[in-house]
Motif scaffolding. Structure first.
Motif, mmCIF file in Angstrom:
data_model
loop_
_atom_site.group_PDB
_atom_site.id
_atom_site.type_symbol
_atom_site.label_atom_id
_atom_site.label_comp_id
_atom_site.label_asym_id
_atom_site.label_seq_id
_atom_site.Cartn_x
_atom_site.Cartn_y
_atom_site.Cartn_z
ATOM 1 N N CYS A 1 0.849 -1.177 0.000
ATOM 2 C CA CYS A 1 0.000 0.000 0.000
ATOM 3 C C CYS A 1 0.897 1.242 0.000
ATOM 4 O O CYS A 1 1.492 1.585 1.016
ATOM 5 N N ILE A 2 0.993 1.866 -1.183
ATOM 6 C CA ILE A 2 1.868 3.037 -1.329
ATOM 7 C C ILE A 2 1.015 4.207 -1.806
ATOM 8 O O ILE A 2 0.260 4.073 -2.772
ATOM 9 N N THR A 3 1.108 5.348 -1.151
ATOM 10 C CA THR A 3 0.268 6.489 -1.532
ATOM 11 C C THR A 3 0.743 7.069 -2.851
ATOM 12 O O THR A 3 1.840 6.764 -3.330
ATOM 13 N N ALA A 4 -0.096 7.950 -3.432
ATOM 14 C CA ALA A 4 0.245 8.574 -4.704
ATOM 15 C C ALA A 4 1.533 9.386 -4.580
ATOM 16 O O ALA A 4 2.244 9.578 -5.558
ATOM 17 N N ASP A 5 1.838 9.871 -3.368
ATOM 18 C CA ASP A 5 3.108 10.586 -3.207
ATOM 19 C C ASP A 5 4.175 9.720 -2.528
ATOM 20 O O ASP A 5 5.013 10.206 -1.778
ATOM 21 N N GLN A 6 4.073 8.395 -2.823
ATOM 22 C CA GLN A 6 5.174 7.468 -2.526
ATOM 23 C C GLN A 6 5.481 7.223 -1.047
ATOM 24 O O GLN A 6 6.626 6.995 -0.687
ATOM 25 N N LYS A 7 4.454 7.271 -0.202
ATOM 26 C CA LYS A 7 4.681 6.865 1.187
ATOM 27 C C LYS A 7 4.183 5.425 1.337
ATOM 28 O O LYS A 7 3.062 5.122 0.936
ATOM 29 N N THR A 8 5.020 4.581 1.923
ATOM 30 C CA THR A 8 4.606 3.185 2.119
ATOM 31 C C THR A 8 3.900 3.048 3.468
ATOM 32 O O THR A 8 4.435 3.447 4.498
ATOM 33 N N ILE A 9 2.692 2.517 3.421
ATOM 34 C CA ILE A 9 1.887 2.370 4.629
ATOM 35 C C ILE A 9 1.676 0.880 4.905
ATOM 36 O O ILE A 9 1.351 0.125 3.990
ATOM 37 N N SER A 10 1.877 0.464 6.141
ATOM 38 C CA SER A 10 1.611 -0.934 6.490
ATOM 39 C C SER A 10 0.180 -1.062 6.978
ATOM 40 O O SER A 10 -0.254 -0.303 7.840
ATOM 41 N N ILE A 11 -0.536 -2.030 6.404
ATOM 42 C CA ILE A 11 -1.912 -2.250 6.818
ATOM 43 C C ILE A 11 -1.998 -3.567 7.586
ATOM 44 O O ILE A 11 -1.734 -4.639 7.044
ATOM 45 N N PHE A 12 -2.362 -3.457 8.847
ATOM 46 C CA PHE A 12 -2.434 -4.601 9.753
ATOM 47 C C PHE A 12 -3.894 -4.909 10.084
ATOM 48 O O PHE A 12 -4.780 -4.117 9.793
ATOM 49 N N ALA A 13 -4.085 -6.062 10.716
ATOM 50 C CA ALA A 13 -5.452 -6.441 11.100
ATOM 51 C C ALA A 13 -5.587 -6.528 12.613
ATOM 52 O O ALA A 13 -4.654 -6.919 13.308
ATOM 53 N N ASN A 14 -6.776 -6.193 13.120
ATOM 54 C CA ASN A 14 -7.115 -6.436 14.518
ATOM 55 C C ASN A 14 -7.696 -7.842 14.612
ATOM 56 O O ASN A 14 -8.448 -8.256 13.728
ATOM 57 N N ALA A 15 -7.364 -8.568 15.669
ATOM 58 C CA ALA A 15 -7.862 -9.935 15.788
ATOM 59 C C ALA A 15 -8.085 -10.291 17.247
ATOM 60 O O ALA A 15 -7.474 -9.711 18.140
ATOM 61 N N GLY A 16 -9.001 -11.238 17.462
ATOM 62 C CA GLY A 16 -9.254 -11.686 18.829
ATOM 63 C C GLY A 16 -9.219 -13.196 18.923
ATOM 64 O O GLY A 16 -9.415 -13.765 19.984
#
Lengths: 85, 563
Positions: B259-274
């Protein structure tokens, strides 16, 4: 037949945890357990009926135990609700 | 054709036949018994109780498997009502006196439910709904009307559909749900959300306009229902639907891409879990890690604390499933609002301001120790991050570290070949004092996670579950995002990882704002991940940040930021 008046000591009132603990403590006695609050009588072995009293901390209730093992039952009840008033 | 509007609970568009939920509790039954004598009538009742008990058992198991233990617990408490002498005994008395079983159930249920409704205690008032739910189902079984897997592709419509009805529909062909009343926070709505089933609530005039078998469009993207639509409307809605499904499908196909924004920042997408099931869903939806594994569920609804071994098995399995991906496991976060008999939780006036989270654990070291031992032993199986909840002072972190050290020494002394595992230690940012002294905390821990649900509650002094202060539990307020901006900048300057877990990250617009404020890790419900990733890929974070700067100096909420 035995009768005692108690004052509810539970901060959250006489439902949820204290009520379920009360019901499991009395349900196997042969004696009938009746609880009276403001003239309303309910079956002390029924969690649902107990909850309908809506008894709050500090409220007075009368407990009536009637049957062959009434003395033992009343002892257990005293342990559950605590000091007589 | 008529069109009605409502509030969206869970998104999607479906077209199907209406099935109107009948309320047997208010049906007008004849007085005379169905059977020739009261004994037969009692037997009818007993058979119905047995069947209902069996169904509740099945429902409990199904819900537990698909949604988890906490959601399923309500069905266990319903089974207890079926054993209560104050309920069943009263019904039997009615039958003995010559009343028809259905009518006796109605009378007892309505009487008890009235009594609960009249009490001035919110908890007890809610028990009325449980009574009605059970009574209604019992009548259903008495009438042999169990709607067993009949029609498929239907949309369930009703005034306020009880959770039991919804849960038993989940395994048949239900497409969506519409309620005339209800709220987005009711138990049924939470189940619908968890299941991802298109649903609307507060649809005024629903039952006046919908009959059983009517064809309806449920548009839970725009928030309306169309009854008996004409060809033209159907055509249009099908276009909108396939458009949306394409989008969703595309998002899912790309779910595993970064997941990289249009201005090239890499974002980590995590999940919540139980639970382990949630972790499976996380992987299917492209999660790059577990951002919050809630351990509370392992402790709830049981008679004694889970053993170290049991916890070790669960933590190890989660770590193994995620391979080298980060897994943030939060230590026990429980307080006096929960009923856990073996934990001796104090009865407090304000449990949310009481002995909860780390405060409880530091005072009840036996429970905490077992959990830390299980965590340290499982660390070899993956990339473990240990996260401490409810921290408000740096002293607490130092105490935790000293305790962790003791536990580690104990482990190495017991077993000579036990190697010190690698793990990271972090805290939740949910008490505002942490934000004010973040410069102290960066010296103590490796990472931070902003727990938005509690941070909002403590920032605005508004109980998150109290309906009368709902207005003050406001996630639109600038104050919240100023605070996040500040703490994110400080953590990043110190070279520490910082993310957001909590409901905030589930919202597409707010997720964009968080990224613009410098958050590089977002953790959310697994089902939201593909769409959030696709929204963030289109985001120009720098542009939105400039807008934020201008907007936040002139407005008190984020409303209008995207216009």
């Amino acid at each position: 037949m035995k009768k005692e008046v108690f004052q509810i000591p539970f901060p959250e009132g006489f439902h949820a945890r204290p009520a379920s603990s009360f019901v499991s403590a009395v349900k196997d006695f042969e004696s009938a357990v009746t609880i009276v609050k403001d003239g309303k009588e309910v079956d002390g072995k029924s969690m649902i009926q107990l909850m309908t009293l809506g008894a709050k901390c500090g409220d007075r209730i009368e407990v009536i135990v009637d049957g062959s093992d009434e003395s033992e039952a009343m002892e257990v009840i005293k342990e559950q609700i605590g000091g007589t008033s | 054709m008529s069109s009605l509007t409502g509030e969206i609970v869970s998104q999607g568009i479906v077209i199907g036949q209406a099935r109107v939920y009948r309320d047997f509790l208010h049906e007008d039954f004849k007085d005379e018994p169905v059977s020739s004598n009261p004994e037969e009538e009692q037997k009818r009742l007993e058979r119905a109780i047995e069947k209902l008990d069996h169904r509740l058992d099945e429902t409990y198991q199904n819900v537990k498997l698909s949604l988890g233990e906490e959601e399923a617990e309500i069905f266990r408490s319903h089974q207890q009502i079926l054993e209560d002498p104050g309920f069943v005994g009263e019904i039997k008395k009615g039958i003995e006196a010559g009343t028809r079983a259905e009518k006796a159930v109605q009378q007892v249920t309505r009487l008890l439910s009235e009594q609960f409704k009249n009490l001035d205690d919110e908890y007890l008032q809610q028990r009325a709904a449980d009574m009605e739910d059970i009574g209604r189902q019992l009548i259903e079984f008495l009438m042999n009307n169990e709607n067993q897997g009949e029609s498929s592709d239907y949309i369930l419509c009703g005034t306020d559909i009880p959770p039991s009805e919804f849960a038993s529909s989940m395994n048949s062909g239900i497409l969506g749900m519409v309620m005339e009343e209800g709220t987005g926070f009711s138990h049924t709505s939470i189940l619908a959300k968890a299941k991802g089933l298109p649903s609307l609530v507060k649809v005024e005039g629903l039952l006046e306009n919908v009959r059983d078998g009517d064809r309806i469009i449920l548009d839970a993207l725009d928030g309306h229902v169309v009854v008996n639509p004409d060809e033209n409307t159907l055509k249009k809605i099908q276009e909108i639907r396939s458009d949306w499904e394409n989008k969703k499908q595309k998002a899912l196909e790309k779910a595993n891409e970064p997941c990289i924004t249009a201005d090239q920042k890499t974002i980590s997408i995590f999940a919540n879990a139980g639970s382990v099931q949630d972790v499976r869903a996380a992987l299917e939806n492209g999660a790059e890690g577990v951002g919050l594994f809630r351990t509370e569920f392992i402790f709830l609804n049981r008679k004694e604390a889970p053993s170290e071994e049991e916890q070790y098995q669960i933590y190890s399995e989660v770590l193994k499933m995620m391979k080298d991906k980060p897994v943030i496991i939060r230590t026990l976060d429980i307080g006096g609002d929960k009923d856990v008999p073996y934990m001796n939780l104090p009865d407090e006036e304000n449990p949310f301001l009481g002995l909860r989270g780390i405060r409880y654990c530091l005072e009840n070291q036996e429970i905490f120790k077992a959990q830390l031992r299980a965590l340290l032993r499982s660390a070899h199986h993956g990339n473990l991050y240990i996260m401490i909840p409810m921290i408000s002072m740096a002293e607490e972190v130092r105490e935790v570290k000293a305790f962790l050290n003791d536990v580690m020494n104990e482990l190495t002394q017991e077993d000579e070949i036990f190697e010190e595992p690698r793990y990271k230690l972090g805290i939740m940012v949910e008490v505002p004092s942490v934000v004010e002294t973040i410069d102290h905390f960066v010296q103590e821990v490796d990472f931070f996670s902003i727990g938005s649900n509690d941070l909002v509650q403590y920032l605005f002094a508004a109980d998150r579950i109290a309906p009368n202060v709902k207005r003050w539990y406001d996630v639109q307020q600038i104050a919240l995002y100023r605070m996040i901006e500040k703490v994110v900048a400080a953590a990043r300057d110190a070279g520490k990882e910082i993310g957001v877990c909590g409901e905030l990250a589930n919202n597409q617009q707010i997720a964009q704002l968080l990224v613009s404020l410098g958050v590089e890790k977002l953790s959310m419900s697994p089902a939201q991940i593909p769409m959030i990733k696709s929204v963030i890929r289109k985001l120009h974070a720098g542009d939105l940040f400039k807008k934020w700067k201008q907007h936040s100096s002139r407005h008190s909420t984020i409303d209008g930021l995207w216009d």
